[in-house]
Design a protein around this motif. Structure first.
Motif, PDB file in Angstrom:
ATOM      1  N   LEU A   1       8.040  -1.168 -10.059  1.00  0.00           N
ATOM      2  CA  LEU A   1       6.747  -1.305 -10.835  1.00  0.00           C
ATOM      3  C   LEU A   1       6.026  -2.473 -10.576  1.00  0.00           C
ATOM      4  O   LEU A   1       4.656  -2.451 -10.614  1.00  0.00           O
ATOM      5  N   LEU A   2       6.505  -3.669 -10.432  1.00  0.00           N
ATOM      6  CA  LEU A   2       5.742  -5.157 -10.129  1.00  0.00           C
ATOM      7  C   LEU A   2       5.187  -4.873  -8.833  1.00  0.00           C
ATOM      8  O   LEU A   2       4.220  -5.218  -8.560  1.00  0.00           O
ATOM      9  N   VAL A   3       6.046  -4.228  -7.929  1.00  0.00           N
ATOM     10  CA  VAL A   3       5.522  -4.017  -6.415  1.00  0.00           C
ATOM     11  C   VAL A   3       4.429  -3.059  -6.250  1.00  0.00           C
ATOM     12  O   VAL A   3       3.324  -3.409  -5.760  1.00  0.00           O
ATOM     13  N   GLN A   4       4.431  -2.022  -7.015  1.00  0.00           N
ATOM     14  CA  GLN A   4       3.329  -1.056  -7.104  1.00  0.00           C
ATOM     15  C   GLN A   4       2.417  -1.646  -7.729  1.00  0.00           C
ATOM     16  O   GLN A   4       0.924  -1.597  -7.279  1.00  0.00           O
ATOM     17  N   ALA A   5       2.271  -2.548  -8.885  1.00  0.00           N
ATOM     18  CA  ALA A   5       1.143  -3.247  -9.562  1.00  0.00           C
ATOM     19  C   ALA A   5       0.452  -4.158  -8.508  1.00  0.00           C
ATOM     20  O   ALA A   5      -0.796  -4.407  -8.526  1.00  0.00           O
ATOM     21  N   ALA A   6       1.256  -4.980  -7.766  1.00  0.00           N
ATOM     22  CA  ALA A   6       0.900  -5.904  -6.815  1.00  0.00           C
ATOM     23  C   ALA A   6       0.208  -5.201  -5.781  1.00  0.00           C
ATOM     24  O   ALA A   6      -0.832  -5.651  -5.395  1.00  0.00           O
ATOM     25  N   ILE A   7       0.609  -4.093  -5.208  1.00  0.00           N
ATOM     26  CA  ILE A   7      -0.220  -3.229  -4.315  1.00  0.00           C
ATOM     27  C   ILE A   7      -1.550  -2.864  -4.957  1.00  0.00           C
ATOM     28  O   ILE A   7      -2.520  -2.732  -4.239  1.00  0.00           O
ATOM     29  N   ASP A   8      -1.572  -2.193  -6.144  1.00  0.00           N
ATOM     30  CA  ASP A   8      -2.666  -1.630  -6.809  1.00  0.00           C
ATOM     31  C   ASP A   8      -3.835  -2.796  -6.746  1.00  0.00           C
ATOM     32  O   ASP A   8      -4.898  -2.770  -6.526  1.00  0.00           O
ATOM     33  N   LEU A   9      -3.321  -4.222  -7.070  1.00  0.00           N
ATOM     34  CA  LEU A   9      -4.220  -5.217  -7.271  1.00  0.00           C
ATOM     35  C   LEU A   9      -4.828  -5.600  -5.830  1.00  0.00           C
ATOM     36  O   LEU A   9      -6.032  -5.828  -5.664  1.00  0.00           O
ATOM     37  N   ALA A  10      -4.074  -5.773  -4.872  1.00  0.00           N
ATOM     38  CA  ALA A  10      -4.382  -6.079  -3.379  1.00  0.00           C
ATOM     39  C   ALA A  10      -5.435  -4.826  -3.055  1.00  0.00           C
ATOM     40  O   ALA A  10      -6.408  -5.114  -2.117  1.00  0.00           O
ATOM     41  N   GLU A  11      -5.057  -3.658  -3.135  1.00  0.00           N
ATOM     42  CA  GLU A  11      -5.533  -2.355  -2.517  1.00  0.00           C
ATOM     43  C   GLU A  11      -7.172  -2.500  -3.337  1.00  0.00           C
ATOM     44  O   GLU A  11      -8.011  -1.979  -2.228  1.00  0.00           O
ATOM     45  N   ALA A  12      -7.185  -2.924  -4.423  1.00  0.00           N
ATOM     46  CA  ALA A  12      -8.744  -2.888  -5.036  1.00  0.00           C
ATOM     47  C   ALA A  12      -9.645  -4.045  -4.358  1.00  0.00           C
ATOM     48  O   ALA A  12     -10.835  -4.051  -4.423  1.00  0.00           O
ATOM     49  N   GLU A  13      -8.912  -5.169  -3.506  1.00  0.00           N
ATOM     50  CA  GLU A  13      -9.657  -6.183  -2.659  1.00  0.00           C
ATOM     51  C   GLU A  13      -9.982  -5.763  -1.199  1.00  0.00           C
ATOM     52  O   GLU A  13     -10.993  -6.650  -0.835  1.00  0.00           O
ATOM     53  N   PHE A  14      -9.530  -4.734  -0.874  1.00  0.00           N
ATOM     54  CA  PHE A  14      -9.562  -4.509   0.547  1.00  0.00           C
ATOM     55  C   PHE A  14     -10.284  -2.986   0.802  1.00  0.00           C
ATOM     56  O   PHE A  14      -9.916  -2.142   0.037  1.00  0.00           O
ATOM     57  N   ASP A  15     -10.939  -2.749   1.763  1.00  0.00           N
ATOM     58  CA  ASP A  15     -11.725  -1.556   2.153  1.00  0.00           C
ATOM     59  C   ASP A  15     -10.256  -0.814   3.092  1.00  0.00           C
ATOM     60  O   ASP A  15     -10.722  -1.139   4.428  1.00  0.00           O
ATOM     61  N   LEU A  16      -9.261  -0.156   2.844  1.00  0.00           N
ATOM     62  CA  LEU A  16      -8.295   0.287   3.575  1.00  0.00           C
ATOM     63  C   LEU A  16      -8.761   1.484   4.305  1.00  0.00           C
ATOM     64  O   LEU A  16      -9.570   2.381   3.972  1.00  0.00           O
ATOM     65  N   PRO A  17      -8.110   1.711   5.478  1.00  0.00           N
ATOM     66  CA  PRO A  17      -8.458   2.856   6.345  1.00  0.00           C
ATOM     67  C   PRO A  17      -8.160   4.067   5.439  1.00  0.00           C
ATOM     68  O   PRO A  17      -7.259   4.261   4.968  1.00  0.00           O
ATOM     69  N   LEU A  18      -8.823   5.238   5.872  1.00  0.00           N
ATOM     70  CA  LEU A  18      -8.530   6.539   5.100  1.00  0.00           C
ATOM     71  C   LEU A  18      -7.715   7.252   5.833  1.00  0.00           C
ATOM     72  O   LEU A  18      -8.157   8.516   6.240  1.00  0.00           O
ATOM     73  N   VAL A  19      -6.624   6.749   6.112  1.00  0.00           N
ATOM     74  CA  VAL A  19      -5.450   7.341   6.741  1.00  0.00           C
ATOM     75  C   VAL A  19      -4.166   7.368   5.814  1.00  0.00           C
ATOM     76  O   VAL A  19      -3.924   6.484   4.997  1.00  0.00           O
ATOM     77  N   PRO A  20      -3.161   8.323   5.899  1.00  0.00           N
ATOM     78  CA  PRO A  20      -1.956   8.204   5.141  1.00  0.00           C
ATOM     79  C   PRO A  20      -1.184   6.870   5.430  1.00  0.00           C
ATOM     80  O   PRO A  20      -0.931   6.553   6.649  1.00  0.00           O
ATOM     81  N   TRP A  21      -0.805   6.184   4.340  1.00  0.00           N
ATOM     82  CA  TRP A  21       0.140   5.252   4.701  1.00  0.00           C
ATOM     83  C   TRP A  21       1.126   5.007   3.461  1.00  0.00           C
ATOM     84  O   TRP A  21       1.007   5.740   2.472  1.00  0.00           O
ATOM     85  N   CYS A  22       2.146   4.214   3.821  1.00  0.00           N
ATOM     86  CA  CYS A  22       3.344   4.100   2.754  1.00  0.00           C
ATOM     87  C   CYS A  22       4.023   2.711   2.744  1.00  0.00           C
ATOM     88  O   CYS A  22       4.065   2.183   4.095  1.00  0.00           O
TER      89      CYS A  22
END
Length: 469
Positions: free
Chosen positions: A183-204
């Motif tokens: 959950l901590l990793v997922q929360a970190a990913i959520d925070l970072a994702e909000a800061e970047f314009d990520l490509p619209l392709v599937p990623w994991c």
């Protein structure tokens, strides 16, 4: 009794689920719920049987209290739509993580065609007693910035240390730590994702090593990677350039939360481990074609990967190809086995234990848990087992190979005892993590350690015999 994390959800479905059609009146749905003594009804599509929504007793009480609502409206108008569902083959840990992440009380389970197969509740998923985690889950989910996340991570670490000091059983501790760390990793990913314009392709986002096996201890660094979908080499290079700053930000956030950067650079923010699906497939194929066991030694950590955030279908596609290729490559499995048998458990012929001459200690990770981890990984690759945790792999392999239930339990107990000892030693100040001097243990602990290492030796003997080494 072991609370295994990787078995499918099938075993937790306690009754036939109550399914209803969307046009049925709420009054009739309630009558059927009473007749079936069911706490919920799943609304399914008439033609496909796929779940569309769910209605619970609590939903009815909350919504019928609204003046405009009536018991005679179709259930489709009152149900909670957007069902969160998992396939019946999904693991218990995956289900717990999804419940916590979406703050749900129950999950819908579907079959391979997406049709309703059952419902599991929080109580089903936590039937085995667990250390309370609800307040910490809430703190992680309430974090809105880096400072909040760091504070939540500190509280998780403090609670984990207190549980170890209180003698919490290793298997439950491992599941608890894995849930909160995920959950901590997922929360970190959520925070970072909000800061970047990520490509619209599937990623994991992939977890490797002990995190991939759900076996993290109190002192653990990062081992992660990123997988994305790309049409070819040029597109992969272009997408990697866009994903790397995001991945590096996540690595930095996790470092700030107490998960040190990997000394070997096995992190998603490293271009070597931020790869397209085809590039990851090539990496695994290259490792499996390796000319010697030495070439594989540093690659074993990658064979324990687990999807942690994003599109898990990418990880499933990678695993399917890997398991198929491994089963058809006896030379690769033989090299893996040679690595696993390079050193045996530190048991002496005259004295009980073989210890380091200078320190008088033995290494609980290298010589204690690793023989179990390595053997379980080899069996999983040979037999096509999707489980990643060591205990789940050993149980699944043992069942397929017709080992006795007593032997499977003995292996699981031995592994968990050494893991428990590792956790406790990590709380002793001034002592290297994962090391113990047998003289520091009481008589019962020494006896348990000796028998646990004997189980590791028996497991290695099974491997040696299977691969004629």
């Amino acid at each position: 009794m072991h609370a295994h994390t990787g078995g499918g959800l099938d075993g937790l479905i306690r009754r036939e689920p109550l399914s209803v059609l969307p046009e049925l009146a709420v009054r009739e749905v309630l009558r059927r719920m009473c007749e079936a003594d069911a706490a919920e009804a799943v609304v399914v599509a008439p033609s496909t049987g796929q779940p569309l929504g769910i209605l619970t007793e609590r939903d009815v009480i909350e919504r019928i209290a609204q003046p405009a609502e009536s018991l005679d409206v179709p259930v489709a108008g009152l149900m909670t739509g957007g069902v969160v569902a998992l396939p019946r083959t999904a693991g218990v840990h995956e289900a717990r993580l999804l419940l916590a992440r979406h703050r749900l009380r129950r999950l819908v389970v579907v079959d391979e065609f997406g049709r309703l197969a059952g419902v599991v509740s929080r109580d089903d998923l936590y039937a085995v007693r667990r250390p309370a985690a609800d307040d910490l889950i809430g703190r992680i989910q309430a974090a809105r910035d880096e400072a909040g996340l760091i504070d939540a991570a500190r509280q998780v670490s403090e609670r984990a240390a207190a549980l170890v000091d209180g003698g919490e059983q290793a298997g439950r501790m491992g599941e608890w730590i894995a849930l909160l760390n995920d959950l901590l990793v997922q929360a970190a990913i959520d925070l970072a994702e909000a800061e970047f314009d990520l490509p619209l392709v599937p990623w994991c986002w992939l977890a490797f090593g002990s995190e991939g096996r759900l076996e993290q201890t109190l002192h653990t660094d990062q081992d992660n990677g990123l997988i994305f979908l790309a049409a070819g080499e040029a597109e992969a290079d272009s997408l990697r350039a866009r994903f790397l700053p995001f991945a590096q930000r996540v690595n930095g956030l996790l470092d700030a939360c107490g998960f040190p950067l990997c000394q070997g650079g096995i992190m998603a923010g490293n271009p070597r481990w931020c790869l397209s699906l085809d590039e990851w497939r090539y990496c695994f194929a290259d490792w499996m074609r390796s000319a010697s066991a030495d070439d594989l030694l540093n690659a074993t950590i990658f064979f324990d990967f687990r999807a942690l955030a994003g599109d898990a279908a990418l990880a499933d596609a990678l695993r399917g190809g890997l398991l198929s290729a491994a089963a058809d490559n006896p030379l690769f499995l033989r090299f893996m086995t040679e690595n696993a048998l390079r050193s045996g458990p530190p048991l002496g012929r005259i004295r009980d234990f073989v210890v380091d001459r200078q320190s008088g200690r033995l290494e609980l990770k290298r010589d204690g848990t690793r023989p179990f981890v390595d053997a379980a990984r080899i069996y999983a690759l040979e037999l096509g087992l999707a489980a990643t945790s060591t205990v789940d792999r050993l149980c699944a392999a043992g069942n397929l190979l017709r080992w006795s239930g007593r032997e499977i339990d003995a292996l699981s107990d031995a592994f968990e005892f050494i893991l428990q000892l590792r956790l406790r030693r990590q709380r002793v100040p001034g002592v290297p993590a994962n090391q113990v001097a047998p003289d520091e243990l009481n008589e019962l602990e020494r006896a348990f350690l000796k028998e646990s290492l004997r189980q590791a030796r028996r497991l290695q003997d099974r491997l040696r015999s299977r691969y004629q080494l």
